[in-house]
Scaffold this motif. Structure first.
Motif, PDB file in Angstrom:
ATOM      1  N   SER A   1      11.694  -3.055  -0.237  1.00  9.49           N
ATOM      2  CA  SER A   1      12.117  -2.903   1.161  1.00  9.49           C
ATOM      3  C   SER A   1      11.596  -1.607   1.765  1.00  9.49           C
ATOM      4  O   SER A   1      11.235  -1.553   2.950  1.00  9.49           O
ATOM      5  CB  SER A   1      13.645  -2.952   1.265  1.00  9.49           C
ATOM      6  N   VAL A   2      11.537  -0.561   0.952  1.00 16.31           N
ATOM      7  CA  VAL A   2      11.027   0.736   1.431  1.00 16.31           C
ATOM      8  C   VAL A   2       9.517   0.661   1.637  1.00 16.31           C
ATOM      9  O   VAL A   2       8.977   1.194   2.610  1.00 16.31           O
ATOM     10  CB  VAL A   2      11.393   1.861   0.439  1.00 16.31           C
ATOM     11  N   LEU A   3       8.819   0.001   0.707  1.00 18.81           N
ATOM     12  CA  LEU A   3       7.376  -0.174   0.869  1.00 18.81           C
ATOM     13  C   LEU A   3       7.061  -0.906   2.172  1.00 18.81           C
ATOM     14  O   LEU A   3       6.169  -0.513   2.930  1.00 18.81           O
ATOM     15  CB  LEU A   3       6.804  -0.964  -0.317  1.00 18.81           C
ATOM     16  N   LYS A   4       7.809  -1.990   2.433  1.00 22.60           N
ATOM     17  CA  LYS A   4       7.560  -2.789   3.635  1.00 22.60           C
ATOM     18  C   LYS A   4       7.818  -1.985   4.897  1.00 22.60           C
ATOM     19  O   LYS A   4       6.992  -1.972   5.829  1.00 22.60           O
ATOM     20  CB  LYS A   4       8.441  -4.042   3.615  1.00 22.60           C
ATOM     21  N   LYS A   5       8.978  -1.305   4.950  1.00 27.36           N
ATOM     22  CA  LYS A   5       9.316  -0.539   6.155  1.00 27.36           C
ATOM     23  C   LYS A   5       8.332   0.603   6.370  1.00 27.36           C
ATOM     24  O   LYS A   5       7.909   0.869   7.509  1.00 27.36           O
ATOM     25  CB  LYS A   5      10.738   0.005   6.037  1.00 27.36           C
TER      26      LYS A   5
ATOM     27  N   SER B   1       1.605   1.683  10.000  1.00 28.86           N
ATOM     28  CA  SER B   1       0.650   0.850  10.740  1.00 28.86           C
ATOM     29  C   SER B   1       0.859   0.982  12.245  1.00 28.86           C
ATOM     30  O   SER B   1      -0.101   1.080  13.015  1.00 28.86           O
ATOM     31  CB  SER B   1       0.787  -0.617  10.322  1.00 28.86           C
ATOM     32  N   THR B   2       2.140   1.012  12.669  1.00 27.76           N
ATOM     33  CA  THR B   2       2.446   1.167  14.092  1.00 27.76           C
ATOM     34  C   THR B   2       2.026   2.546  14.593  1.00 27.76           C
ATOM     35  O   THR B   2       1.408   2.683  15.655  1.00 27.76           O
ATOM     36  CB  THR B   2       3.948   0.956  14.347  1.00 27.76           C
ATOM     37  N   LEU B   3       2.338   3.587  13.816  1.00 27.22           N
ATOM     38  CA  LEU B   3       1.936   4.949  14.201  1.00 27.22           C
ATOM     39  C   LEU B   3       0.418   5.077  14.261  1.00 27.22           C
ATOM     40  O   LEU B   3      -0.133   5.702  15.168  1.00 27.22           O
ATOM     41  CB  LEU B   3       2.513   5.964  13.212  1.00 27.22           C
ATOM     42  N   GLY B   4      -0.250   4.470  13.277  1.00 26.98           N
ATOM     43  CA  GLY B   4      -1.706   4.526  13.257  1.00 26.98           C
ATOM     44  C   GLY B   4      -2.320   3.838  14.453  1.00 26.98           C
ATOM     45  O   GLY B   4      -3.309   4.303  15.029  1.00 26.98           O
TER      46      GLY B   4
ATOM     47  N   LEU C   1      -3.239   4.176   4.959  1.00 21.25           N
ATOM     48  CA  LEU C   1      -2.105   4.329   4.055  1.00 21.25           C
ATOM     49  C   LEU C   1      -1.133   3.172   4.231  1.00 21.25           C
ATOM     50  O   LEU C   1      -0.596   2.638   3.245  1.00 21.25           O
ATOM     51  CB  LEU C   1      -1.403   5.662   4.314  1.00 21.25           C
ATOM     52  N   GLY C   2      -0.923   2.747   5.479  1.00 22.70           N
ATOM     53  CA  GLY C   2      -0.074   1.587   5.719  1.00 22.70           C
ATOM     54  C   GLY C   2      -0.628   0.339   5.055  1.00 22.70           C
ATOM     55  O   GLY C   2       0.115  -0.459   4.478  1.00 22.70           O
ATOM     56  N   ASP C   3      -1.949   0.166   5.099  1.00 24.54           N
ATOM     57  CA  ASP C   3      -2.587  -0.976   4.440  1.00 24.54           C
ATOM     58  C   ASP C   3      -2.319  -0.968   2.936  1.00 24.54           C
ATOM     59  O   ASP C   3      -2.039  -2.007   2.329  1.00 24.54           O
ATOM     60  CB  ASP C   3      -4.096  -0.952   4.680  1.00 24.54           C
ATOM     61  N   ARG C   4      -2.418   0.200   2.340  1.00 24.15           N
ATOM     62  CA  ARG C   4      -2.219   0.287   0.880  1.00 24.15           C
ATOM     63  C   ARG C   4      -0.765   0.000   0.511  1.00 24.15           C
ATOM     64  O   ARG C   4      -0.480  -0.634  -0.508  1.00 24.15           O
ATOM     65  CB  ARG C   4      -2.663   1.659   0.378  1.00 24.15           C
ATOM     66  N   LEU C   5       0.155   0.471   1.342  1.00 23.48           N
ATOM     67  CA  LEU C   5       1.564   0.181   1.087  1.00 23.48           C
ATOM     68  C   LEU C   5       1.863  -1.309   1.247  1.00 23.48           C
ATOM     69  O   LEU C   5       2.644  -1.881   0.486  1.00 23.48           O
ATOM     70  CB  LEU C   5       2.447   1.003   2.026  1.00 23.48           C
ATOM     71  N   TRP C   6       1.215  -1.958   2.251  1.00 23.12           N
ATOM     72  CA  TRP C   6       1.365  -3.403   2.408  1.00 23.12           C
ATOM     73  C   TRP C   6       0.875  -4.128   1.158  1.00 23.12           C
ATOM     74  O   TRP C   6       1.513  -5.078   0.673  1.00 23.12           O
ATOM     75  CB  TRP C   6       0.570  -3.891   3.617  1.00 23.12           C
ATOM     76  N   ALA C   7      -0.266  -3.700   0.636  1.00 24.18           N
ATOM     77  CA  ALA C   7      -0.831  -4.346  -0.560  1.00 24.18           C
ATOM     78  C   ALA C   7       0.127  -4.211  -1.738  1.00 24.18           C
ATOM     79  O   ALA C   7       0.346  -5.149  -2.497  1.00 24.18           O
ATOM     80  CB  ALA C   7      -2.187  -3.724  -0.891  1.00 24.18           C
ATOM     81  N   ALA C   8       0.720  -3.026  -1.881  1.00 22.87           N
ATOM     82  CA  ALA C   8       1.669  -2.809  -2.967  1.00 22.87           C
ATOM     83  C   ALA C   8       2.919  -3.665  -2.773  1.00 22.87           C
ATOM     84  O   ALA C   8       3.459  -4.238  -3.737  1.00 22.87           O
ATOM     85  CB  ALA C   8       2.047  -1.337  -3.042  1.00 22.87           C
ATOM     86  N   TYR C   9       3.379  -3.782  -1.542  1.00 21.95           N
ATOM     87  CA  TYR C   9       4.555  -4.606  -1.241  1.00 21.95           C
ATOM     88  C   TYR C   9       4.291  -6.072  -1.572  1.00 21.95           C
ATOM     89  O   TYR C   9       5.125  -6.735  -2.209  1.00 21.95           O
ATOM     90  CB  TYR C   9       4.947  -4.445   0.222  1.00 21.95           C
ATOM     91  N   GLU C  10       3.139  -6.596  -1.141  1.00 19.01           N
ATOM     92  CA  GLU C  10       2.831  -8.007  -1.372  1.00 19.01           C
ATOM     93  C   GLU C  10       2.704  -8.324  -2.847  1.00 19.01           C
ATOM     94  O   GLU C  10       3.113  -9.398  -3.302  1.00 19.01           O
ATOM     95  CB  GLU C  10       1.570  -8.381  -0.602  1.00 19.01           C
ATOM     96  N   LYS C  11       2.135  -7.411  -3.622  1.00 16.79           N
ATOM     97  CA  LYS C  11       2.057  -7.632  -5.069  1.00 16.79           C
ATOM     98  C   LYS C  11       3.434  -7.633  -5.694  1.00 16.79           C
ATOM     99  O   LYS C  11       3.722  -8.362  -6.632  1.00 16.79           O
ATOM    100  CB  LYS C  11       1.172  -6.561  -5.716  1.00 16.79           C
ATOM    101  N   ARG C  12       4.341  -6.816  -5.141  1.00 21.55           N
ATOM    102  CA  ARG C  12       5.690  -6.731  -5.674  1.00 21.55           C
ATOM    103  C   ARG C  12       6.470  -8.029  -5.448  1.00 21.55           C
ATOM    104  O   ARG C  12       7.270  -8.441  -6.295  1.00 21.55           O
ATOM    105  CB  ARG C  12       6.421  -5.562  -5.003  1.00 21.55           C
ATOM    106  N   VAL C  13       6.247  -8.667  -4.319  1.00 24.37           N
ATOM    107  CA  VAL C  13       7.048  -9.865  -3.984  1.00 24.37           C
ATOM    108  C   VAL C  13       6.363 -11.163  -4.387  1.00 24.37           C
ATOM    109  O   VAL C  13       6.912 -12.232  -4.144  1.00 24.37           O
ATOM    110  CB  VAL C  13       7.372  -9.893  -2.474  1.00 24.37           C
ATOM    111  N   GLU C  14       5.149 -11.112  -4.925  1.00 23.69           N
ATOM    112  CA  GLU C  14       4.468 -12.356  -5.349  1.00 23.69           C
ATOM    113  C   GLU C  14       5.276 -13.076  -6.414  1.00 23.69           C
ATOM    114  O   GLU C  14       5.856 -12.467  -7.286  1.00 23.69           O
ATOM    115  CB  GLU C  14       3.078 -12.016  -5.914  1.00 23.69           C
TER     116      GLU C  14
END
Length: 304
Positions: free
Chosen positions: A267-271, A277-280, A291-304
């Motif tokens: 949940s923290v990774l996603k937020k 991404s919004t700030l960027g 950095l937002g892209d990398r966090l998204w990638a980590a989040y998606e791998k976590r929830v797969e």
């Protein structure tokens, strides 16, 4: 709002690839007649009923992946041929949706929604799918249109009206609008900035529509987008996998520290990814977006 009385007619079936390209370049829309046969449309209706897609409160994109017959729209040869004429050979299908449109109760007079474009409106925070520079929406109708059954209104050539601002009142163009009366199985293609409007359904029965959205491969989204479901991709033939894989290809993929990837809650990774991404986006700071892209990638791998 009144449905345009002028019905646009054209011999769509007689068009060559060059004709399609020229027509789309001039008008910003195109019709592919009988993308699906009557038998294929009938199967889709049966699967809609079988899976309860019109009644269940399921996300439109999830519903698209539920009925096996829907998936063939993504890489249908007729559609791929037309899109190749328009976008070139390198494009991606970044979104699919099944949309039921029930008949309005207590309303009998045919009418339409407001004229609009599909770029820059109704995106949820953190949803960057419509944020690319060039994309084509494809609507395939599973029943015949009439004036009562939610016809499609479009302003030919309006994709070249560069003074228009997304999200503003475009009703000044209503005298230029025409009506398309698609048949069951027909598909309407239109550019993201072509002015159009859907009709309101007052026919007494539900209208069923499939949507797929395609972008040129070079027209990257400004932020990370959700990939197609893993199982949907894996179960697809190679011709379809090519169009629905790697929606975020080209994003920076520098590794995050292992402790972040392993122990920071999903949940923290996603937020954090959404915030960065919004700030960027608004600060035009590419480092925040990466950095937002990398966090998204980590989040998606976590929830797969």
């Amino acid at each position: 709002m009144e449905i345009p009385k002028t019905i646009f007619q054209h011999d769509w079936a007689a068009m060559s690839a060059a004709d399609q390209r020229a027509f789309f370049a001039k008008n910003g829309f195109l019709v592919i007649p009988q993308l699906f046969t009557a038998e294929e449309v009938d199967l889709m209706h049966k699967e809609i009923e079988q899976y309860g897609l019109a009644e269940n409160k399921i996300d439109m994109s999830d519903a698209f992946c539920s009925a096996p017959s829907f998936a063939s729209m993504v890489d249908h040869p007729k559609l791929v041929s037309a899109l190749t004429s328009i976008l070139g050979s390198n494009f991606i299908c970044f979104k699919g949706a099944y949309v039921p449109k029930p008949s309005k109760q207590g309303v009998s007079a045919p009418h339409r929604t407001a004229l609009h474009v599909d770029y820059g409106i109704l995106e949820r925070e953190g949803d960057y799918r419509n944020s690319n520079a060039l994309w084509v929406n494809v609507a395939c109708y599973l029943s015949d249109m009439t004036f009562e059954h939610a016809p499609f209104a479009v302003v030919p050539g309006s994709h070249n009206y560069f003074h228009l601002e997304p999200g503003t009142d475009m009703e000044s163009l209503k005298e230029e609008a025409v009506t398309l009366l698609a048949k069951a199985g027909d598909a309407i293609l239109f550019l993201h900035n072509t002015v159009h409007a859907g009709g309101s359904n007052v026919s007494g029965y539900t209208q069923h529509i499939l949507f797929c959205s395609y972008r040129a491969a070079w027209a990257r989204h400004i932020g990370r987008v959700t990939e197609w479901p893993k199982q949907f991709v894996e179960n697809s033939p190679p011709s379809r996998q090519r169009l629905i894989s790697g929606l975020n290809a080209g994003d920076a993929q520098e590794e995050l520290p292992a402790v972040v990837k392993r122990y920071v809650p999903a949940s923290v990774l996603k937020k954090s990814a959404e915030t960065l991404s919004t700030l960027g986006k608004y600060s035009k700071a590419r480092s925040l977006t990466r950095l937002g892209d990398r966090l998204w990638a980590a989040y998606e791998k976590r929830v797969e």
